[in-house]
Design an enzyme around this catalytic site. Structure first.
Site: not given
Ligand code: SF4
Length: 229
Positions: A133, A152
């Site tokens: 991420k 996310d």
């Protein structure tokens, strides 16, 4: 990973076009804001993203501001002690671990990468505390990559509700989205879905009744919905 759903033709562009209009005027996610304010400085994007994990945006923004006021470069931040960093970033979640990661990341940027934040996924993933991420967001926001999607918790949840992915983890969702969406949307998937997730498609009680993409969304796995004010 399960067999992934087939997304109806034209569905993704229709959703993305509507979201691009709908998010206009809503607060942008903290890391996007920091990236814009700091002219996409890779180091500040990296550190702010490290701080943002499982932390509310307002807390991330305030902690980043305190930390960057004290140190804006890998060299100056590496000189801070872990205790100083902890004090500056408190109350972000896991601030003790994150302070250690920030310090070690700064040291490694200096010793292994000549003071520059690396620009490849492989190299970014070798830095302490950096997962896909964070690496994807740094590549997109700071290195202007057109090849990455940052997933996310918001992107993961909404992609599954929309039926663009049928996945259990954000990493699986990232790979499902590379197949389900055209590459022109990849750099903005995070901005659009995170902003929508913070304001409308919330984790619990999403505001489906007032959602601009309701007619395009099968609302997979959605239970009770919330009421708009
Ligand atoms: S209709 Fe509901 S589940 Fe679908 S995107 Fe909108 S808020 Fe989320």
């Amino acid at each position: 990973m399960k067999v992934q759903p087939v997304v109806p033709r034209g569905r993704v562009p229709a959703v993305m076009r509507r979201l691009s209009r709908a998010i206009d005027g809503l607060d942008e996610p903290a890391v996007e804001k920091i990236a814009n304010d700091q002219q996409e400085d890779p180091f500040q994007v990296l550190i702010a993203t490290l701080l943002s994990a499982q932390t509310r945006d307002a807390v991330t923004a305030a902690a980043s501001e305190r930390l960057f006021k004290k140190a804006r470069t890998p060299r100056s931040m590496a000189k801070l002690t872990v205790n100083e960093i902890q004090r500056l970033i408190y109350p972000v979640s896991f601030y003790r671990h994150k302070a250690v990661h920030v310090k070690r990341t700064c040291e490694q940027i200096l010793t292994r990468f000549g003071g520059q934040v690396p620009a490849t996924m492989e190299a970014l993933l070798t830095l302490p505390g950096v997962g896909r991420k964070t690496a994807n967001l740094v590549l997109i926001l700071a290195h202007r990559s057109q090849q990455n999607i940052c997933v996310d918790t918001h992107v993961h949840r909404i992609s599954n509700r929309l039926g663009w992915a049928a996945t259990r983890t954000p990493d699986q969702t990232e790979h499902a989205l590379y197949r389900a969406t055209h590459r022109k949307w990849w750099p903005v998937v995070n901005l659009y879905l995170v902003t929508w997730g913070q304001n409308v498609c919330r984790p619990v009680y999403p505001l489906c009744d007032s959602c601009v993409i309701r007619d395009l969304c099968p609302r997979i796995g959605v239970g009770k919905v919330g009421k708009s004010k």
